[in-house]
Scaffold this motif. Structure first.
Motif, short mmCIF file in Angstrom:
data_model
loop_
_atom_site.label_atom_id
_atom_site.label_comp_id
_atom_site.label_asym_id
_atom_site.label_seq_id
_atom_site.Cartn_x
_atom_site.Cartn_y
_atom_site.Cartn_z
N HIS A 15 38.12 55.71 37.13
CA HIS A 15 37.52 55.74 38.45
C HIS A 15 36.01 55.69 38.30
N PRO A 16 35.29 55.25 39.35
CA PRO A 16 33.84 55.20 39.27
C PRO A 16 33.26 56.60 39.04
N ARG A 31 37.25 46.51 38.64
CA ARG A 31 37.35 47.90 39.07
C ARG A 31 38.79 48.23 39.49
N ASP A 32 39.41 47.33 40.26
CA ASP A 32 40.79 47.56 40.69
C ASP A 32 41.75 47.62 39.51
N GLU A 33 41.57 46.72 38.54
CA GLU A 33 42.43 46.72 37.36
C GLU A 33 42.21 47.98 36.52
N ALA A 34 40.96 48.41 36.39
CA ALA A 34 40.68 49.61 35.61
C ALA A 34 41.31 50.84 36.28
N PRO A 42 33.58 41.82 39.51
CA PRO A 42 33.47 43.28 39.40
C PRO A 42 34.50 44.03 40.25
N VAL A 43 34.81 43.52 41.43
CA VAL A 43 35.79 44.19 42.28
C VAL A 43 37.17 44.13 41.62
N LYS A 49 37.68 27.91 34.23
CA LYS A 49 36.43 28.53 34.70
C LYS A 49 36.67 29.32 35.98
N ALA A 50 37.52 28.78 36.86
CA ALA A 50 37.83 29.51 38.10
C ALA A 50 38.58 30.80 37.77
N GLU A 51 39.54 30.74 36.84
CA GLU A 51 40.27 31.95 36.44
C GLU A 51 39.33 32.95 35.78
N TRP A 52 38.42 32.46 34.94
CA TRP A 52 37.47 33.34 34.26
C TRP A 52 36.58 34.05 35.27
N SER A 53 36.08 33.33 36.27
CA SER A 53 35.21 33.96 37.25
C SER A 53 36.00 34.98 38.08
N TYR A 54 37.27 34.69 38.35
CA TYR A 54 38.09 35.67 39.08
C TYR A 54 38.33 36.91 38.23
N LEU A 55 38.67 36.71 36.97
CA LEU A 55 38.97 37.85 36.10
C LEU A 55 37.73 38.69 35.81
N ASN A 56 36.55 38.10 35.87
CA ASN A 56 35.31 38.84 35.60
C ASN A 56 34.65 39.35 36.88
#
Length: 141
Positions: free
Chosen positions: A75-76, A65-68, A61-62, A52-59
């Protein structure tokens, strides 16, 4: 009759003792199994907590955005990229300049392959599709 009663009083405690021993062993075995299951439950709950901690980190938004930006070069959206519907060119109003589309029928697989190669010259996605359409080459001449 006395002998039968005396024998029964000797054999019955032995049978009861053996039965009690086997019940005790079974209870201890079940207790050990219960302890193992409880340990497994605790380990599973800890794993769920970590996931759950990993899931919340991976989801986050910041993070997304960095991974995208890093992996997908996304880019935004900027305000100048947003237009009204009236500003969108319609096909009959302003045709989009580009390579002329071939009007030759594509029923022949060779024509499909040629069209894919022509499109691949300008578009990397079309190049990938054309590479998938290439016939497999034989390893032996």
């Amino acid at each position: 009759m006395r002998l039968a009663t005396a024998t029964a009083w000797v054999i019955l405690p032995i049978i009861a003792g053996a039965g009690l021993y086997f019940v005790k062993m079974r209870v201890e075995s079940q207790g050990q199994h219960l302890v193992a299951l409880q340990k497994q439950i605790v380990d599973t709950r800890e794993s769920i907590h970590v996931l759950k901690a990993e899931w919340s980190y991976l989801n986050d938004p910041v993070h997304l955005r960095d991974e995208a930006e890093r992996l997908l070069a996304m880019h935004p959206v900027t305000p100048r990229q947003i237009v009204s519907f009236d500003q969108v060119p319609m096909p009959d109003q302003n045709p989009v300049p580009g390579p002329a589309a071939s009007t030759a029928p594509l029923a022949n697989p060779a024509n499909v392959h040629k069209a894919a190669k022509v499109a691949a010259a300008d578009d990397p996605i079309a190049a990938a599709i054309a590479a998938l359409n290439d016939p497999p080459r034989s390893k032996h001449p």
